[in-house]
Enzyme design. Structure first.
Site, PDB file in Angstrom:
ATOM      1  N   LYS A 206       6.273   3.764  -7.018  1.00 13.15           N
ATOM      2  CA  LYS A 206       5.255   4.715  -6.586  1.00 13.15           C
ATOM      3  C   LYS A 206       5.072   5.731  -7.700  1.00 13.15           C
ATOM      4  O   LYS A 206       5.998   6.467  -8.052  1.00 13.15           O
ATOM      5  CB  LYS A 206       5.688   5.410  -5.296  1.00 13.15           C
ATOM      6  CG  LYS A 206       4.607   6.303  -4.684  1.00 13.15           C
ATOM      7  CD  LYS A 206       5.095   6.864  -3.352  1.00 13.15           C
ATOM      8  CE  LYS A 206       4.040   7.727  -2.682  1.00 13.15           C
ATOM      9  NZ  LYS A 206       4.527   8.293  -1.408  1.00 13.15           N
ATOM     10  N   ARG A 216      -4.055  12.824   1.036  1.00 11.75           N
ATOM     11  CA  ARG A 216      -3.444  14.106   1.372  1.00 11.75           C
ATOM     12  C   ARG A 216      -4.355  14.940   2.263  1.00 11.75           C
ATOM     13  O   ARG A 216      -3.884  15.715   3.095  1.00 11.75           O
ATOM     14  CB  ARG A 216      -3.052  14.841   0.092  1.00 11.75           C
ATOM     15  CG  ARG A 216      -1.878  14.152  -0.605  1.00 11.75           C
ATOM     16  CD  ARG A 216      -1.538  14.720  -1.963  1.00 11.75           C
ATOM     17  NE  ARG A 216      -0.440  13.953  -2.551  1.00 11.75           N
ATOM     18  CZ  ARG A 216      -0.104  13.974  -3.837  1.00 11.75           C
ATOM     19  NH1 ARG A 216      -0.785  14.749  -4.674  1.00 11.75           N
ATOM     20  NH2 ARG A 216       0.900  13.243  -4.292  1.00 11.75           N
ATOM     21  N   LYS A 229       4.946  16.233  -7.677  1.00 16.19           N
ATOM     22  CA  LYS A 229       5.956  15.274  -7.228  1.00 16.19           C
ATOM     23  C   LYS A 229       6.557  14.486  -8.394  1.00 16.19           C
ATOM     24  O   LYS A 229       7.142  13.419  -8.189  1.00 16.19           O
ATOM     25  CB  LYS A 229       5.348  14.343  -6.186  1.00 16.19           C
ATOM     26  CG  LYS A 229       4.763  15.092  -4.990  1.00 16.19           C
ATOM     27  CD  LYS A 229       4.390  14.175  -3.838  1.00 16.19           C
ATOM     28  CE  LYS A 229       3.856  14.989  -2.650  1.00 16.19           C
ATOM     29  NZ  LYS A 229       3.681  14.171  -1.427  1.00 16.19           N
ATOM     30  N   LYS A 260       2.334   1.108  -5.789  1.00 16.58           N
ATOM     31  CA  LYS A 260       1.379   2.128  -5.346  1.00 16.58           C
ATOM     32  C   LYS A 260       1.172   3.136  -6.465  1.00 16.58           C
ATOM     33  O   LYS A 260       2.169   3.673  -6.983  1.00 16.58           O
ATOM     34  CB  LYS A 260       1.910   2.825  -4.086  1.00 16.58           C
ATOM     35  CG  LYS A 260       0.966   3.867  -3.501  1.00 16.58           C
ATOM     36  CD  LYS A 260       1.561   4.513  -2.252  1.00 16.58           C
ATOM     37  CE  LYS A 260       0.587   5.528  -1.665  1.00 16.58           C
ATOM     38  NZ  LYS A 260       1.116   6.196  -0.464  1.00 16.58           N
ATOM     39  N   SER A 286      -6.096   5.691  -1.333  1.00 19.43           N
ATOM     40  CA  SER A 286      -7.300   6.393  -0.898  1.00 19.43           C
ATOM     41  C   SER A 286      -8.281   6.660  -2.028  1.00 19.43           C
ATOM     42  O   SER A 286      -9.496   6.524  -1.855  1.00 19.43           O
ATOM     43  CB  SER A 286      -6.912   7.710  -0.222  1.00 19.43           C
ATOM     44  OG  SER A 286      -6.151   8.524  -1.095  1.00 19.43           O
ATOM     45  N   TYR A 325      -7.696   0.242   3.073  1.00 21.84           N
ATOM     46  CA  TYR A 325      -8.551   0.839   4.093  1.00 21.84           C
ATOM     47  C   TYR A 325      -9.796  -0.013   4.338  1.00 21.84           C
ATOM     48  O   TYR A 325     -10.526   0.223   5.301  1.00 21.84           O
ATOM     49  CB  TYR A 325      -8.943   2.260   3.675  1.00 21.84           C
ATOM     50  CG  TYR A 325      -7.729   3.135   3.447  1.00 21.84           C
ATOM     51  CD1 TYR A 325      -7.017   3.662   4.518  1.00 21.84           C
ATOM     52  CD2 TYR A 325      -7.261   3.404   2.158  1.00 21.84           C
ATOM     53  CE1 TYR A 325      -5.887   4.446   4.314  1.00 21.84           C
ATOM     54  CE2 TYR A 325      -6.131   4.178   1.945  1.00 21.84           C
ATOM     55  CZ  TYR A 325      -5.449   4.693   3.025  1.00 21.84           C
ATOM     56  OH  TYR A 325      -4.326   5.453   2.824  1.00 21.84           O
TER      57      TYR A 325
END
Length: 337
Positions: A206, A216, A229, A260, A286, A325
């Site tokens: 990730k 988010r 992060k 990811k 996303s 999605y």
């Protein structure tokens, strides 16, 4: 007989690549990869309440749903043949704190959603994430102590949360918080609780990516995040480190691996599949989804073709499936073919 050899025949040694492309039937006959409904995992967002379908502005066509509506969505997905859902909660702000303690509530939003979906639609898989970012007041995936996301305390908590998610009926635990040792700890915790049949899909690689923004917004963590992060996600520049990270997850007992984001990291998908041979998945995140949707809405690209082409690229890169999605939209298209 007149010799009709052309200069091109001499150049190519009589090998012409276009022979296999000359007709629809030959193209279908030699097609190397195919996208099917069996390749699709549908991520959905859960909110408290009932009767709620709440559009997400940054993700056109994607909604937050209350549990009752998520059950209806699960029925639709199962009817289309989609194998599994991946669920993500957007809990009330007053339930979020520094440690993400609500993740340890047996009847929290994510666990209630799992139980409801599995009761109503038992033949669809439910994949749950134990990262703490939907539960923390600071938007990080782990427990914040001072300015540090603490590794070991976070691992202890996500292992406990994983057992609760399995108790609620989760079929696969997909830990995304990228703490060291989490896969082994979760495996041991699940087995000790009698959940030997519950699988682990590791977010093995990730990356600290720019493509997570709309997600988010979907779980209402964007405005909460303090700092970044980068101390626990992988640097986008580092491919070899990503494979080393995945290797540790394999050693610790991961059943499946995930990359990811997806499209910017097709090389990692290929390297992971080649290195480990485990079922390998990509998360078309996303930001990837929104790029295609936004460009299509403006008439700049053919959205349907771009959607299908990107999903097929994951298959070509060695992926066994994709979290996307687009899942329902694609499943409906495939059903007509």
């Amino acid at each position: 007989m007149q010799d009709r050899t052309h200069l091109v025949d001499d150049i190519t040694g009589h090998r012409r690549m276009r022979r296999n492309r000359k007709a629809d039937w030959t193209r279908r006959l030699v097609q190397e990869n195919r996208l099917t409904v069996d390749d699709l995992i549908w991520p959905i967002f859960i909110v408290p309440g009932s009767g709620i379908i709440d559009p997400i502005p940054a993700m056109p066509g994607v909604n937050r749903m209350s549990i009752d509506k998520a059950v209806e969505a699960a029925r639709e997905a199962a009817g289309l043949g989609i194998p599994a859902l991946a669920t993500f909660p957007n809990i009330e702000m007053e339930l979020r704190d520094e440690t993400g303690s609500n993740s340890l509530e047996a009847n929290n939003l994510i666990n209630m959603a799992t139980a409801a979906i599995k009761k109503a639609v038992p033949n669809i898989g439910v994949i749950t994430d134990v990262a703490l970012d939907p539960f923390t007041s600071h938007g990080h995936d782990g427990i914040l102590r001072g300015s540090e996301i603490v590794n070991d305390e976070t691992v202890d908590q996500v292992a406990r949360a994983a057992v609760m998610q399995a108790d609620a009926g989760a079929d696969i635990i997909a830990p995304s918080e990228m703490m060291d040792g989490r896969i082994g700890a979760i495996r041991m915790a699940l087995d000790a609780a009698g959940h030997q049949s519950v699988g682990i899909m590791s977010y093995a690689t990730k990356f600290a990516s720019a493509f997570y923004g709309p997600y988010r917004e979907a779980i209402s963590t964007g405005g909460l995040l303090k700092g970044d992060k980068k101390t626990y996600y992988i640097d986008p520049a580092n491919g070899t480190e990503a494979i080393r990270d995945a290797a540790l997850d394999v050693e610790e007992g991961a059943d499946m691996l995930m990359v990811k984001p997806g499209l910017p990291y097709l090389d990692i998908c290929w390297r992971m599949k080649e290195a480990f041979g485990l079922p390998t998945f990509a998360y078309q995140v996303s930001g990837e989804y929104t790029q295609i949707k936004a460009a299509a809405m403006n008439g700049w690209i053919d959205g349907e073709r771009a959607m299908l082409e990107t999903l097929l690229s994951f298959k070509r890169a060695g992926c066994d499936g994709v979290l996307t999605y687009f899942a329902v939209e694609v499943a409906k298209i495939l059903a007509k073919r």
